[in-house]
Design an enzyme around this catalytic site. Structure first.
Site, PDB file in Angstrom:
ATOM      1  N   HIS A 141       0.796  -1.230   0.000  1.00  0.00           N
ATOM      2  CA  HIS A 141       0.000   0.000   0.000  1.00  0.00           C
ATOM      3  C   HIS A 141       0.828   1.280   0.000  1.00  0.00           C
ATOM      4  O   HIS A 141       0.511   2.240   0.711  1.00  0.00           O
ATOM      5  CB  HIS A 141      -0.959  -0.007   1.188  1.00  0.00           C
ATOM      6  CG  HIS A 141      -2.016  -1.061   1.104  1.00  0.00           C
ATOM      7  ND1 HIS A 141      -2.487  -1.564  -0.090  1.00  0.00           N
ATOM      8  CD2 HIS A 141      -2.693  -1.734   2.089  1.00  0.00           C
ATOM      9  CE1 HIS A 141      -3.423  -2.479   0.154  1.00  0.00           C
ATOM     10  NE2 HIS A 141      -3.557  -2.605   1.456  1.00  0.00           N
ATOM     11  N   HIS A 215      -9.449   2.032   0.830  1.00  0.00           N
ATOM     12  CA  HIS A 215      -9.363   0.853   1.700  1.00  0.00           C
ATOM     13  C   HIS A 215     -10.376   0.918   2.842  1.00  0.00           C
ATOM     14  O   HIS A 215     -10.037   0.662   3.994  1.00  0.00           O
ATOM     15  CB  HIS A 215      -7.953   0.718   2.263  1.00  0.00           C
ATOM     16  CG  HIS A 215      -7.575  -0.686   2.648  1.00  0.00           C
ATOM     17  ND1 HIS A 215      -8.272  -1.414   3.578  1.00  0.00           N
ATOM     18  CD2 HIS A 215      -6.567  -1.486   2.224  1.00  0.00           C
ATOM     19  CE1 HIS A 215      -7.697  -2.594   3.730  1.00  0.00           C
ATOM     20  NE2 HIS A 215      -6.667  -2.676   2.906  1.00  0.00           N
ATOM     21  N   GLU A 352     -11.365  -3.634  -2.514  1.00  0.00           N
ATOM     22  CA  GLU A 352     -10.542  -2.598  -3.127  1.00  0.00           C
ATOM     23  C   GLU A 352     -10.486  -2.793  -4.639  1.00  0.00           C
ATOM     24  O   GLU A 352      -9.986  -3.805  -5.118  1.00  0.00           O
ATOM     25  CB  GLU A 352      -9.124  -2.661  -2.542  1.00  0.00           C
ATOM     26  CG  GLU A 352      -9.076  -2.616  -1.021  1.00  0.00           C
ATOM     27  CD  GLU A 352      -7.907  -3.410  -0.466  1.00  0.00           C
ATOM     28  OE1 GLU A 352      -6.748  -3.074  -0.810  1.00  0.00           O
ATOM     29  OE2 GLU A 352      -8.148  -4.376   0.285  1.00  0.00           O
TER      30      GLU A 352
END
Length: 387
Positions: A141, A215, A352
């Site tokens: 991420h 997220h 996501e």
């Protein structure tokens, strides 16, 4: 004397009328001002020496989205159940300090690269780039300080579809190891059909990679009343992306036929999550990317989630080729969220929309490269209703 007395009484009455009239108008003005102020951003703290605010988007049905410019985080999303009761359907915290201290990306914008990159390395035009490793041996991420931990410039906007929030961030060349100065704009819009739309755009001055997503952790029970195992999920995908023990793709795409990954028909999350399946063991449950059955270059219905008790239905539409479905496997009750609720094992799910994990190192996956002069653009919509 009588004439003077009558004149005096008339003057007193006239003064009273003047006093009463403006007082009423002032009260009306104050009410309007109060309404306006309630729609203004609220102070939410400070990060990196910058002011952090909390913004409210509201539609004509009373649905509300609360978003902060720290990480672009959706802190709250109030949507109705089948009786019309509005409740919060996303996990998060009541204050900025908790988001800064310990958050598994609750509600945040993710970048530069959503999901994992193997061993924190990738190559562009023969040059190898090394990223910050923050998830075992891999990068997750965006790195140690991804877009979820920066303060974005924010502007409340009004669109034809509803109230919105425009966020901008300029990521410097080589931030977290990624090449190129990346200019990013993300817009949230809350529409009157109870949809939260997210549009992402980005440009770069040097060849780079980009894979942006949100997220949010959802729990459609409202107020997080229990786990998500009874939520019924549909994913519009014939294939998924198998992973190794470090949750990195093995390189091929696999059919969902005859596997616990077949969600082409609505299926309770808990129905097959305990099956003896190596892929489920790797993820501790579901933590995989599905290859969406795209209908073309526009928006595709990627998935839906239905919670039978509340009657809430969430549908997801996107221009992205993949959907990462994460079943809250690493929630363990150690995080205390909004209202003092401890977020226990599998009490939230993330869905996501994105390109596949580790795409920079997988030549057969859709490209995530962005060149100067090009514009990265992707859209995702979360639509809420009941049945």
């Amino acid at each position: 004397m009588k004439s003077k007395l009558n004149l005096g009484l008339l003057l007193v009455a006239f003064v009273c009328v003047l006093a009463c009239g403006p007082k009423k108008e002032n009260n009306e003005t104050e009410t309007a001002d109060t309404t306006a102020v309630s729609n203004e951003p609220k102070e939410f703290g400070e990060a990196d020496g910058k002011k952090v605010s909390l913004y409210t988007l509201k539609n004509s049905h009373g649905v509300e989205a609360h978003i902060t410019n720290y990480g672009g985080i959706i802190t709250s999303l109030m949507v109705p159940d089948k009786t019309g009761k509005l409740e919060d359907v996303v996990l998060g915290y009541d204050n900025l300090a908790d988001y800064q201290k310990d958050s598994p990306y609750f509600g945040a914008l993710i970048g530069r690269y959503g999901n994992r990159i193997a061993k924190g390395k990738f190559t562009l035009d023969g040059e190898e780039y090394t990223l910050a490793v923050n998830n075992g041996v891999n990068t997750l991420h965006g790195g140690k300080k991804g877009f979820d931990k920066v303060v974005w410039d924010a502007e409340k906007i009004t669109t034809d579809e509803g109230e919105g929030l425009k966020l901008n961030y300029v990521s410097p060349d080589m931030e977290e190891g990624y090449p190129g100065e990346l200019k990013v704009e993300v817009t949230y819009v809350l529409t009157d059909d109870n949809s939260l739309k997210i549009d992402y755009t980005a440009t770069t001055d040097k060849k780079t990679i980009v894979n942006l997503t949100n997220h949010s952790y959802f729990n459609l029970t409202g107020g997080v009343k229990g786990d998500i195992l009874g939520h019924e999920v549909m994913i519009n995908a014939d294939k998924f992306v198998p992973i190794d023990s470090t949750l990195i793709p093995e390189g091929q795409l696999e059919s969902v036929d005859g596997t616990p990954f077949d969600f082409r028909e609505p299926t309770a999350i808990g129905a097959r999550i305990g099956e003896d399946n190596q892929q489920l063991t790797y993820g501790g449950g579901y933590d995989h990317c599905w290859v969406l059955n795209a209908d073309g270059e526009g928006m595709t219905k990627a998935a839906s989630v239905y919670e039978p008790k509340s009657g809430r239905l969430m549908e997801i539409f996107t221009t992205e080729p993949g959907l990462q479905f994460y079943s809250g496997n690493f929630l363990d009750g150690s995080l205390t969220g909004k209202g003092g609720v401890a977020y226990k094992y599998r009490w939230g799910i993330a869905l996501e929309t994105e390109h596949y994990p580790d795409s920079p190192n997988q030549p057969d996956f859709p490209s995530v490269e962005l060149n100067p002069g090009e514009t990265y653009h992707t859209s995702t919509t979360y639509k809420f209703s009941t049945k």
